[in-house]
Design an enzyme around this catalytic site. Structure first.
Site, PDB file in Angstrom:
ATOM      1  N   ASP A   1      -9.361  50.509  47.853  1.00 45.41           N
ATOM      2  CA  ASP A   1      -9.758  51.836  48.314  1.00 45.41           C
ATOM      3  C   ASP A   1     -11.097  52.116  47.639  1.00 45.41           C
ATOM      4  OD1 ASP A   1     -10.224  54.528  48.697  1.00 45.41           O
ATOM      5  OD2 ASP A   1      -8.231  55.183  48.060  1.00 45.41           O
TER       6      ASP A   1
ATOM      7  N   CYS B   1     -19.830  49.004  54.635  1.00 44.62           N
ATOM      8  CA  CYS B   1     -19.466  49.486  55.970  1.00 44.62           C
ATOM      9  C   CYS B   1     -18.189  50.330  55.956  1.00 44.62           C
ATOM     10  CB  CYS B   1     -19.267  48.317  56.933  1.00 44.62           C
ATOM     11  SG  CYS B   1     -20.771  47.393  57.311  1.00 44.62           S
TER      12      CYS B   1
ATOM     13  N   SER C   1     -25.703  57.089  59.360  1.00 47.21           N
ATOM     14  CA  SER C   1     -25.362  57.369  60.755  1.00 47.21           C
ATOM     15  C   SER C   1     -26.474  58.214  61.344  1.00 47.21           C
ATOM     16  CB  SER C   1     -24.036  58.138  60.840  1.00 47.21           C
ATOM     17  OG  SER C   1     -23.860  58.721  62.126  1.00 47.21           O
TER      18      SER C   1
ATOM     19  N   TYR D   1     -18.721  64.660  58.122  1.00 47.22           N
ATOM     20  CA  TYR D   1     -19.251  63.323  58.362  1.00 47.22           C
ATOM     21  C   TYR D   1     -20.766  63.298  58.182  1.00 47.22           C
ATOM     22  CZ  TYR D   1     -20.050  58.879  60.788  1.00 47.22           C
ATOM     23  OH  TYR D   1     -20.446  57.599  61.111  1.00 47.22           O
TER      24      TYR D   1
END
Length: 255
Positions: free
Chosen positions: A57, A85, A148, A161
């Site tokens: 984790d 990733c 992103s 996010y």
């Protein structure tokens, strides 16, 4: 840096962008540690490419430290190529129905995406510091993080996010400056809309609506195209301290 005969570690490599990157690095001669929270998935990819699997984790620093030790022992050396990733893409409005707030989801997203990236980058850099330089540039290693397009085009429901990925992008330059004396480069890729587990199950009409907003090529990106850019970054020693959008010129609408 040449990829052949180097040791690499890829997180989130049990599927999607991470799996494609692990495969391409292995195909170009790297010895790859496949790290994923889903250990069976990591094992499947590792067996396919002749690498080693590691379960962890990434939001837990102790598990990341153990993962690096396991990978180093199994592959016979310290990873010089590290690609982050691992991440989650939970969606929720800041203030939802009936005034419900999304603190728990925000906390989880930040821990996995941001803390996870920081943990892996930190342990990777510490391990690389003592390695001998490789080439005329004095290079020791390279760390590639995943941001992103949401860092600039965050949609409604993507506050957590976008915040996590924006912070990852903001980490790149100070980290690259700090690690420069050790010959470690730090880069980020900001992917747009890609073929991953999150998009595979979408209805055809939804996929058509999504791809209709992508200028060219008007399709979802292939994980192999992310992997190709990651490998290009590894090979180009002058790429350092910045985030590259990989998005076919898409700009996400507000929802």
């Amino acid at each position: 840096m040449e990829i052949n005969n180097q040791i690499a570690l890829v997180t989130g490599a049990g599927s999607g962008l991470g799996a494609a990157t692990a495969r391409m690095l292995a195909a170009q001669g790297a010895k790859v540690a496949v790290l994923d929270y889903n250990l069976p998935a990591a094992k499947a990819v590792a067996e396919e490419i002749g690498g080693v699997s590691v379960g962890a984790d990434v939001s837990r620093a102790d598990e990341v430290e153990t993962a690096f030790q396991t990978a180093t022992e199994a592959l016979g050396g310290t990873p010089r190529i590290v690609v982050n990733c691992a991440g989650i893409g939970l969606a929720a409005r800041i203030v939802g129905r009936e005034g419900k707030l999304s603190f728990d989801m925000f906390d989880k997203t930040i821990k996995v995406n941001l803390y996870g990236t920081f943990n892996v980058m930190s342990y990777a850099a510490r391990a690389m510091y003592d390695l001998p330089r490789l080439n005329d540039s004095g290079e020791t290693g390279v760390i590639i993080n995943t941001a992103s397009v949401a860092i600039e085009d965050g949609q409604i429901g993507q506050a957590a996010y976008a915040a996590s990925k924006g912070a990852i992008s903001s980490l790149i330059l100070p980290a690259a400056r700090e690690f420069a004396r050790a010959g470690i480069r730090v880069m980020a890729i900001a992917p747009g809309l890609f073929e991953t587990a999150m998009t595979e199950g979408l209805p055809a009409e939804v996929r058509d609506e999504i791809t209709g907003n992508i200028p060219f090529p008007s399709r979802l990106g292939s994980p192999s195209e992310y992997a190709q850019l990651a490998c290009d970054i590894v090979k180009n020693s002058y790429l350092n301290g910045t985030t590259i959008r990989l998005d076919a010129a898409v700009r996400l609408p507000q929802r």
